[in-house]
Design an enzyme around this catalytic site. Sequence first.
Site, short mmCIF file in Angstrom:
data_model
loop_
_atom_site.label_atom_id
_atom_site.label_comp_id
_atom_site.label_asym_id
_atom_site.label_seq_id
_atom_site.Cartn_x
_atom_site.Cartn_y
_atom_site.Cartn_z
N SER A 289 22.17 -1.71 -19.30
CA SER A 289 23.46 -1.13 -18.95
C SER A 289 23.90 -1.65 -17.58
O SER A 289 23.98 -2.86 -17.36
CB SER A 289 23.37 0.39 -18.99
OG SER A 289 24.65 0.98 -18.86
N ASP A 364 27.23 0.92 -29.95
CA ASP A 364 27.41 1.19 -28.53
C ASP A 364 28.89 1.45 -28.25
O ASP A 364 29.73 0.55 -28.40
CB ASP A 364 26.91 0.00 -27.71
CG ASP A 364 26.77 0.33 -26.24
OD1 ASP A 364 27.40 1.30 -25.78
OD2 ASP A 364 26.02 -0.37 -25.54
N HIS A 464 14.09 -25.10 -14.43
CA HIS A 464 14.13 -24.87 -15.88
C HIS A 464 14.62 -26.11 -16.65
O HIS A 464 14.98 -26.00 -17.81
CB HIS A 464 15.05 -23.69 -16.19
CG HIS A 464 14.67 -22.43 -15.48
ND1 HIS A 464 13.61 -21.65 -15.88
CD2 HIS A 464 15.18 -21.84 -14.37
CE1 HIS A 464 13.50 -20.61 -15.07
NE2 HIS A 464 14.44 -20.70 -14.14
#
Length: 525
Positions: A289, A364, A464
Amino acid sequence: MCLSLENRLLGQACISCCHSTTKTGSSGLEASREQHRASLPMCVICFVKALVHVFKIYLTANYTYNFRSWPVDFRWDDVHTSGAGSSSHRALTCAAAAAGVWLLHDAALGGNTLTRPPRGARSQAQCLFHQIRELPSQLASYALAHSLGRWLVYPGSMFLMTRALLPLLQQGQERLVEQYRGRRAKLVACDGNEIDTMFMDRRHHPGRHGRGLRLVICCEGNAGFYEMGCLSAPLEAGYSVLGWNHPGFGGSTGAPFPQHDANAMDVVVKYALHRLHFPPARVVIYGWSIGGFTATWATMTYPELGALVLDATFDDLVPLALKVMPHSWKGLVVRTVREHFNLNVAEQLCCYQGPVLLLRRMQDDVVSTSSHIATLPSCQEEGNVEGNRGNELLLRLLQHRYPTVMAQEGRTVVTRWLRTSNLAQEAAFYAHYCVDDEWCLAMLRSYRERCQKEMDNAEAWGPHGPTFPWLVGQGLSPRRRRQLALFLARRHLKNLEATHCSPLEPEDFQLPWRLQLSSSHNSLF
C-alpha cells in the site's frame, strides 16, 4: 504497581483454592486439619503461577511502554566507511537523504529547472508580490496537512487507534519474539526520530532454496504495524525479515511525513547492511500500500539492492486524494499533496534498475479511482480493476524500461490485458495473442548480449546489467511487439484474487522475475 497486582492475583488464587477445598471437607477437628494440610500445596502452586504471570505482565509492560528508555542499537551515522567493499553500499549523509526525498519535488509541482528563469532574472518586487499572493493558500495547505490530511493519509499515527490496537500489538510482539526469536532494536534516523524495528534471522536455518539467506525489509501501509502487518507472508515463507514502524507508529517517534519516512527507511537499510551484514544483492524491499513510497525510495537511493516487490500500491497519491475529498477543494488538495505528501511512487520506481514485481489485488477498492461500487456477489468476485492505480504503475514502468516495445500497439494491448477482471480472463487473453515465451526470452537475451559486447562504459553497466531504457524491439512487426509487450507485462505484474487489506498468503509472496543469460525459462531473482 506490580507488587499490588501480585498480591491481588495471589490472594484470588489462594481464596479459590481454599474455597474449593473446604467444599469437600467434613465437620470435626481432623477434617479441618486435613483441609489445612491439603490447602498448603495448592497455595504454593498458586503462588508460583502468580509470580510467573506477574513477571510476564511486567516484561510485556516494559516491552511496550518503556521503549523510549531503551539504549540506541544503531544510528544513521554508525557506518564504517573503511575496509574492503564499503563503497558498494556506502551510507548517505543527512543532506543526501533529504535531497533524495525531494529529488522529484519540483517536477511534481510542475516546475522545470531547465527552462525556469534564474532567480536574478526576476525583480525583487515580483518575488515579494508572488510570495504575498501565495501566502494564504500556503497557510491553508499547511493547516490541512498537519490536521485532517495527516490523519487521512496516516491514520495509524492517531493516538486513539494505537491505544485501541495495543492488545493486538502486544500479542504480535510476543508471537514474533517467542515463535521466531525476533530481536527488537531502536534505530535513530538523521532527523532524530527513533525507529522501532524487529528482526527475524533465518540464516542459521535457511530452509529450502536458501530463502533464509535473503533479507526482506517490509514497509507497512498507512495503518499497518510490524507487529501485525505485511511481514507475516515473507516470514512464513521462510525468509529473514526486518520490520519497522513508521514515525509516530507504535514505538517509533516523530510524525509520518514523507521526508521523515524516507529518513527512517534510510537508517533501516543502513542497519541491514552494516549491522546485520546482509549483502546488498540479497536484500529485497517489500512495500504494501502506502509503503510503496518508502520501498521505491530505498531502491532509488540504494540501487544495488537486490529486488523490489510492491503489493497493492499506487503510482501517485493525487488521484486517490481527489477521489475522497470534495470537488470544490481540488486546488487545495492538489497543493497540499504536492507540498506535504508528495508520494510519487511511479517516478521513484523508474529510477531503479533491478528486478521488480507488482502484486495487483483484483478486489482492491482502496487504490482504485473508479466510482463503480459492486453490489452483486458476482461483481465482487470479478472485481473492478480498470481504475486500479497499479495499472498506471505498470504502464509507467514498462514505458520507461522498454519504450520501443510499449509504443502504440504495445501500450494498447497491455492496457486491454489489465482490464481483464479475473485470472481465467487473463489467461484466455494471453493465449489469444499466441505469445511465444521462448521467442520473447530469446529476443531479450540477444539484446542483452549485444549490449554487453558493445558497452565498454562502466556507467552503462549497472549492478543489475545494462541500464534502462532498452531499445529492444526495433524493426519488429506490430504482432511481435504486442506479444513481447504482453510477455513483459505478465513477468512484472501478478494478479491476486484478494482485497486490499486481506493478508497475503505465503505462497503468493514471490521474488521478481529476472532475465538470465542461461536457457532457464522463468528465472526468478
